[in-house]
Design a protein around this motif. Structure first.
Motif, short mmCIF file in Angstrom:
data_model
loop_
_atom_site.label_atom_id
_atom_site.label_comp_id
_atom_site.label_asym_id
_atom_site.label_seq_id
_atom_site.Cartn_x
_atom_site.Cartn_y
_atom_site.Cartn_z
N LEU A 80 14.76 26.18 33.31
CA LEU A 80 14.49 25.30 34.44
C LEU A 80 14.78 23.84 34.13
CD1 LEU A 80 13.30 25.10 37.33
CD2 LEU A 80 11.06 24.71 36.26
N PRO B 234 10.75 20.36 40.07
CA PRO B 234 11.95 21.07 39.60
C PRO B 234 12.06 22.49 40.14
CG PRO B 234 10.96 19.87 37.78
CD PRO B 234 9.99 19.79 38.93
N THR C 7 13.22 22.46 43.77
CA THR C 7 14.58 21.92 43.96
C THR C 7 15.60 22.75 43.17
OG1 THR C 7 14.10 20.30 42.19
CG2 THR C 7 13.80 19.59 44.47
N PHE C 8 15.72 22.47 41.90
CA PHE C 8 16.71 23.18 41.08
C PHE C 8 16.45 24.68 41.03
CE2 PHE C 8 17.80 24.96 36.90
CZ PHE C 8 19.19 24.85 36.97
N GLY C 9 15.17 25.05 40.84
CA GLY C 9 14.85 26.46 40.75
C GLY C 9 15.19 27.20 42.03
N VAL D 195 17.37 26.30 44.40
CA VAL D 195 18.82 26.33 44.60
C VAL D 195 19.45 27.43 43.75
CG1 VAL D 195 20.95 25.04 44.16
CG2 VAL D 195 19.02 23.91 45.26
N ARG D 196 19.00 27.55 42.51
CA ARG D 196 19.55 28.58 41.63
C ARG D 196 19.26 29.98 42.16
NH1 ARG D 196 18.99 28.75 35.03
NH2 ARG D 196 20.09 30.72 34.71
N ARG E 105 21.54 30.71 45.19
CA ARG E 105 22.94 30.89 44.83
C ARG E 105 23.18 32.15 44.00
NH1 ARG E 105 24.90 24.74 43.10
NH2 ARG E 105 24.88 23.87 45.22
#
Length: 383
Positions: free
Chosen positions: A85, A354, A357-359, A361-362, A365
């Motif tokens: 992460l 995080p 947001t990043f988690g 999105v990953r 995708r």
């Protein structure tokens, strides 16, 4: 005909993560009632209850994302999870986790000491030592025993807390209703305290990751996470409603649950509830320590070694001893009022943002075919 294997798998996938999460948060989150008073009851009955619902919603959303992230990245201990992460910044999480872990263990040690003194008139140190011994034993025995112990005690706690609430409502229902009808608190930050309360208790995520190995599809991960938030908050709501029987002066009680039990006037139930509560301290401490042990075990595994059981015990005793020094130095109310509040902001920045947001999105995708294939394979194994 009912397939027992399928039922067992459903329980492991959807209910086990929530029961373990509830087991880990109960001691530091609402076992004593002190945290409920500090974050929610100060805002009044209605706003406080709404704040608790906000906390439960936050848990459901964040845990659903976290469980799916854990499944996709095969990260079942916090070291691997936060490397995925946060990258090199994962060490920030470890620092915050260790600080919150010591803080929660200190709160548990302080509460255990007071409980033993109130219950048996023993010196408080005996409560601390008994707590330390029980947590150390579970840490030594390892994952399977901890998983079973936390699940069993979580179910038992639900039953006892529900009985406790019914008894308080039966004896003091008029006082509870009067509290709801009292002059409303005009505080406008009740929702923010719900978010802060959810944030620092999500430190338990690290202690729950070891059971995400049972999750084999996106549906299971998201469902288990959403359900975990509900399973986690309901006993806290039980405690909150019961505390309204002595509102508002119960806000200043060091251990509000003890004050409520004394008000019931039943010595046998007082003893039973205190023993159950002491067990929640043990399971919370065991979950926190187990997360640290699993992190160390993961590092050993990367070197093709196995973490010895004696190391697990040594880590547990070391963390607990340091936490007890904190408890001795500051006391229960100060630890909760000051420590939890400050660290909740750090947890929001390093973990929750995080993940959202990043988690997220990953996850969005990532290919879904793997999840579908695993789900199909799992359903075939049930037949």
């Amino acid at each position: 005909m009912i397939n027992s294997g399928r039922i067992r798998n459903l329980l492991q996938c959807y209910f086990l993560p929530g029961l373990v999460f509830q087991s880990v948060i109960v001691g530091g989150g609402y076992g004593t009632g002190r945290e409920i008073a500090e974050f929610f009851l100060v805002h009044g009955p209605v706003n406080g209850l709404l704040g608790m619902l906000v906390a439960g919603l936050c848990w459901s959303v964040v845990l659903a994302i976290a469980f799916e992230f854990s499944r996709l990245t095969h990260s079942h201990d916090y070291r691997r999870f936060f490397k995925q992460l946060l990258g090199p910044g994962w060490v920030l999480f470890e620092l915050i986790y260790l600080l919150i872990a010591l803080l929660v263990l200190a709160v548990l040690g302080s509460a255990a000491a007071k409980m033993v003194t109130d219950l048996f008139a023993w010196p408080g140190i005996w409560g601390t030592l008994i707590l330390l011994a029980c947590i150390g034993l579970l840490a030594y025995l390892g994952t399977r025993v901890i998983e079973r112990a936390l699940t069993f005690w979580s179910v038992l706690l639900y039953l006892v807390y529900a009985g406790f609430l019914l008894w308080v409502v039966h004896d003091f229902g008029g006082d509870i209703a009067a509290s709801f009808n009292s002059e409303p608190n005009t505080s406008t930050i009740w929702y923010w305290d719900g978010v802060r309360y959810a944030a620092y208790n999500l430190n338990a995520l690290a202690a729950v990751l070891f059971v995400t190995r049972h999750l084999h599809s996106r549906q299971q991960a998201l469902g288990a996470g959403a359900l975990a938030g509900v399973i986690g908050i309901v006993p806290g709501i039980f405690v909150f409603i019961a505390m309204l029987a002595q509102y508002p002066h119960i806000i200043s009680a060091p251990v509000p649950v003890t004050a409520l039990l004394q008000g019931l006037g039943a010595i046998w139930f007082f003893v039973v509830f205190q023993l159950i509560l002491f067990g929640t301290f043990v399971e919370t401490g065991a979950g926190i320590i187990h997360a640290i042990n699993e992190r160390v075990a993961g590092a050993f595994q990367e070197r093709h070694k196995t973490l010895p059981k004696t190391y697990r015990l040594a880590i547990a005793l070391g963390c607990l001893s340091l936490a007890m020094l904190l408890a001795e130095q500051f006391g229960l109310i100060t630890l909760i009022a000051k420590g939890y509040g400050m660290l909740s902001y750090a947890y929001l920045a390093v973990v929750i943002l995080p993940l959202l947001t990043f988690g997220l999105v990953r996850i969005l995708r990532s290919p879904k075919t793997r999840a579908k294939d695993q789900k199909t394979q799992t359903s075939r194994s049930w037949v």
